[in-house]
Design a protein around this motif. Structure first.
Motif, PDB file in Angstrom:
ATOM      1  N   ILE A  40       0.778  -1.060  -0.166  1.00 58.91           N
ATOM      2  CA  ILE A  40      -0.056   0.153  -0.313  1.00 58.91           C
ATOM      3  C   ILE A  40       0.967   1.122   0.509  1.00 58.91           C
ATOM      4  CG2 ILE A  40      -1.338   1.613   1.298  1.00 58.91           C
ATOM      5  CD1 ILE A  40      -2.905  -1.185   2.204  1.00 58.91           C
ATOM      6  N   LEU A  42       3.898   1.803  -0.983  1.00 56.42           N
ATOM      7  CA  LEU A  42       4.895   1.917  -1.990  1.00 56.42           C
ATOM      8  C   LEU A  42       4.810   1.629  -3.523  1.00 56.42           C
ATOM      9  CD1 LEU A  42       8.463   1.087  -0.888  1.00 56.42           C
ATOM     10  CD2 LEU A  42       7.785   3.025  -0.896  1.00 56.42           C
ATOM     11  N   GLY A  43       2.918   1.417  -2.693  1.00 54.40           N
ATOM     12  CA  GLY A  43       2.659   0.712  -4.814  1.00 54.40           C
ATOM     13  C   GLY A  43       1.454   1.587  -4.524  1.00 54.40           C
ATOM     14  N   VAL A  44       0.504   1.600  -3.888  1.00 56.31           N
ATOM     15  CA  VAL A  44      -0.959   2.259  -3.998  1.00 56.31           C
ATOM     16  C   VAL A  44      -1.017   3.735  -3.921  1.00 56.31           C
ATOM     17  CG1 VAL A  44      -3.690   1.937  -2.662  1.00 56.31           C
ATOM     18  CG2 VAL A  44      -1.791   0.407  -3.263  1.00 56.31           C
ATOM     19  N   PHE A  45       0.226   3.508  -2.808  1.00 55.03           N
ATOM     20  CA  PHE A  45      -0.277   5.114  -2.432  1.00 55.03           C
ATOM     21  C   PHE A  45       0.388   6.482  -3.683  1.00 55.03           C
ATOM     22  CE2 PHE A  45       3.113   8.955  -1.135  1.00 55.03           C
ATOM     23  CZ  PHE A  45       1.889  10.088  -0.495  1.00 55.03           C
ATOM     24  N   PRO A  46       1.097   5.547  -4.729  1.00 51.23           N
ATOM     25  CA  PRO A  46       1.803   6.117  -5.715  1.00 51.23           C
ATOM     26  C   PRO A  46       1.037   6.355  -7.137  1.00 51.23           C
ATOM     27  CG  PRO A  46       4.142   5.463  -4.893  1.00 51.23           C
ATOM     28  CD  PRO A  46       2.237   4.779  -4.377  1.00 51.23           C
ATOM     29  N   LEU A  47      -0.206   5.161  -6.689  1.00 53.50           N
ATOM     30  CA  LEU A  47      -1.058   4.903  -8.225  1.00 53.50           C
ATOM     31  C   LEU A  47      -2.052   6.261  -7.840  1.00 53.50           C
ATOM     32  CD1 LEU A  47      -1.539   1.105  -8.399  1.00 53.50           C
ATOM     33  CD2 LEU A  47      -0.517   3.018 -10.146  1.00 53.50           C
ATOM     34  N   LYS A  49      -0.758   8.854  -5.943  1.00 52.59           N
ATOM     35  CA  LYS A  49      -0.820  10.176  -6.441  1.00 52.59           C
ATOM     36  C   LYS A  49      -1.268  10.560  -8.178  1.00 52.59           C
ATOM     37  CE  LYS A  49       2.256  12.499  -3.804  1.00 52.59           C
ATOM     38  NZ  LYS A  49       3.666  13.346  -3.407  1.00 52.59           N
ATOM     39  N   GLY A  50      -1.023   9.454  -8.690  1.00 50.83           N
ATOM     40  CA  GLY A  50      -0.505   9.546  -9.999  1.00 50.83           C
ATOM     41  C   GLY A  50      -2.047  10.051 -10.470  1.00 50.83           C
ATOM     42  N   SER A 283       0.346  11.234 -16.360  1.00 51.70           N
ATOM     43  CA  SER A 283       0.087  10.589 -15.322  1.00 51.70           C
ATOM     44  C   SER A 283      -0.986  10.346 -16.097  1.00 51.70           C
ATOM     45  CB  SER A 283      -0.003  11.074 -13.934  1.00 51.70           C
ATOM     46  OG  SER A 283       0.748  11.697 -13.375  1.00 51.70           O
TER      47      SER A 283
END
Lengths: 314, 268
Positions: A40, A42-47, A49-50, A283
């Motif tokens: 979550i 390092l993967g979902v949070f950047p998504l 944010k994107g 994005s």
């Protein structure tokens, strides 16, 4: 169930006043939590944010001009001919490579079905393309197909089979060549998945068909194919999603050109985002790609469930 | 009998189709430069190690390989540490949320890399990790952890619960039962998971291309930047590709059993 309960309560009295079932729950939670938290964070949070970035006019080279624009990026994309071209290229690439890989892979799987030494060696060697770095795969075909001194490309051009500029440098053949590369790289994987499906078929059913005097074609159509549907669907899902995200081989061989003839969604997004630093637009492109992948995945998962219900009557 | 010969003939042709391009690349590295650029191209040449000498002279091959190893090894270790226990918890939990988490991991594996890369790049820039191999490990680990959890979930599920329950009644702690009983029983699953992590991370160049700098770039990024540079020939590139491709192909050929088993297990 009762048996496990009594086992659990016995174990519980041995250690602490907290009931075993509760401790078990906490233990399992503690085992799963680090991985879930990591993915979550390092993967979902950047998504997420994107998704946020896609609502901004945001260019790293012009930071002062950053401002909220709502869905403007998406509206602009719909009017963007390059973007529509990228979608068309991605869809053509996906449909043709996956369809050919499935048919070719099924034929190979049928040929490899019998379990003997020859087939085992064949299966091992056939998997080599799957393991080679995709970047190197691109370089191999670039080198082979170059029109000026490539081992294959030179003769194709000399004998007038292809344009003298070579397969990659001609807009009409560049995308087809990329499809060919994808087929070379991933058909072995499809064959392996389908082979696993074939090996899981109930042998007695096939024997019964043979005893009843069914022809090979009839057996294939009425027994093998329907029972193989879950495996076929899985190969279809995996390959469709991967082909839709194609990047490595395109980036190395044509970089999206000539013109925009091989520009795929991923290549377009990387160019916009990490070459032109146009974070907002890039994005938005990535999010549309993400949405497409999600829709493809959901459709296929629903279809797999449907076939599963039909096959197992559940 | 005739059918069997036709079947084998077809398989041999297929093998030629899938192996020849790879062998061509391998061969290029042993050709002298003038044989690579000869027009028309021909097959015969006197083998030489010149291209390997060139590659070692132009590139700091040692440091490229070390970076690749750090990225592949680091992400494999971290993904196993996070993913194996998670797979166990998902397989053993009866809570309805467990299935949801399993699907969540599967979905993450399907996300287009670019969608995560741009925000991740900005995040790494902000915390000052840009340019280090560690940032590549961190992002590779997202995909690898999701994959390992999903795969180990299948392996642990096929392991009978009674095994651990017996250990628990014998006075083993919960973690002890996992560590001493369940983990050794899924050894082949762990090897398969590790193999796939190494394969994914070693072969990646998109993340590494944008997240590393000169001193931390892996061999895949060097290959990409070398290609297209004027003074580097296909021979040198072929030699460099040896360092990147041969180890991984050999590992998979040797551990072929785990590779096939892992793929089949991950499917069902």
């Amino acid at each position: 169930m009762n048996l496990t309960r009594s086992v659990e309560s016995k174990a519980a009295t041995g250690f602490s006043p907290v009931p075993f079932a509760t401790r078990r729950k906490f233990f399992l939670l503690a085992m799963a939590l680090p991985a879930v938290a990591y993915v979550i964070a390092l993967g979902v949070f950047p998504l997420v944010k994107g998704m946020w970035y896609s609502l901004y006019e945001y260019n790293l080279l012009k930071p002062a001009r950053t401002h909220f624009v709502g869905i403007d990026n998406y509206i602009n994309l719909l009017a963007d001919a390059d973007f529509r071209g990228a979608i068309a290229n991605t869809v053509i690439f996906t449909v043709f490579s996956v369809a050919i890989e499935l048919v070719f892979g099924f034929v190979i799987a049928l040929a490899l079905w019998r379990d003997d030494r020859f087939n085992r060696v064949c299966l091992t060697l056939i998997l080599v393309p799957v393991t080679i770095t995709p970047l190197v795969v691109g370089l191999i075909f670039k080198g082979l197909l170059l029109a000026d001194y490539g081992m294959v490309g030179y003769y194709l051009a000399q004998w007038g089979i292809t344009d003298p500029r070579g397969l990659f440098a001609t807009p009409s053949t560049a995308l087809a060549t990329l499809i060919f590369i994808d087929i070379w790289e991933w058909t072995p994987l499809v064959a392996l998945i389908l082979l696993a499906g074939l090996k899981a078929l109930p042998g007695d059913l096939l024997e019964a068909a043979a005893v009843d005097g069914a022809t090979a074609w009839r057996t294939f159509r009425s027994i093998t194919l329907p029972l193989m549907l879950p495996a076929v669907m899985l190969a279809l899902t995996l390959r469709t999603i991967d082909a839709f995200r194609v990047f490595d081989s395109v980036f190395v061989t044509t970089g999206g050109g000539p013109g925009n003839s091989t520009n795929t969604l991923m290549v377009y997004a990387v160019k916009e985002g990490l070459s032109f630093f146009n974070i907002g637009k890039a994005s938005a492109i990535s999010n549309i790609a993400l949405l497409c992948v999600a829709i493809i995945a959901i459709c296929f998962i629903l279809m797999i469930r449907h076939f599963d219900k039909k096959a197992n009557g559940r | 009998m005739v059918f069997d010969t036709a079947r084998r003939g077809f398989l041999l042709l297929t093998l030629v189709f899938f192996l020849l391009p790879f062998l061509w690349l391998a061969m290029t590295a042993y050709k002298p430069s003038n044989a690579i650029f000869s027009i028309p191209p021909h097959l015969l040449f006197t083998p030489t190690l010149d291209q390997f000498r060139n590659a070692l002279r132009i590139f700091d091959v040692g440091s490229l390989i070390i970076s690749s190893l750090l990225i592949a090894g680091g992400s494999m270790l971290l993904s196993l540490i996070l993913g194996v226990p998670a797979g166990y918890a998902l397989a053993r939990s009866t809570h309805p949320a467990a299935m949801g988490v399993a699907y969540f991991f599967m979905t993450i594996r399907m996300v287009p890399a670019v969608a995560a890369l741009i925000p991740f790049y900005l995040l790494m820039r902000d915390i000052g990790l840009i340019g280090s191999w560690f940032s590549v490990v961190l992002i590779n680990c997202v995909l690898n952890t999701a994959f390992v959890s999903w795969m180990m979930y299948s392996y642990f599920r096929s392991l009978p619960k009674e095994l651990e329950e017996a250990a628990l009644t014998d006075g083993c702690r919960q973690f002890g039962a996992f560590w001493k009983v369940s983990l050794p029983a899924v050894r082949s699953g762990i090897i398969a998971s590790a193999l796939f992590c190494v394969l994914f991370s070693w072969n990646d160049f998109l993340f590494a291309m944008f997240l590393t700098r000169l001193d931390s770039k892996p061999i895949s990024v060097a290959l990409l930047s070398a290609y297209g540079t004027k003074d580097i020939t296909w021979g040198t590139l072929g030699a460099l590709a040896h360092f990147s491709t041969v180890p991984i192909v050999l590992i998979v050929l040797v551990l072929n059993r785990y590779f096939v088993q892992g793929l089949t297990k991950g499917i069902n």
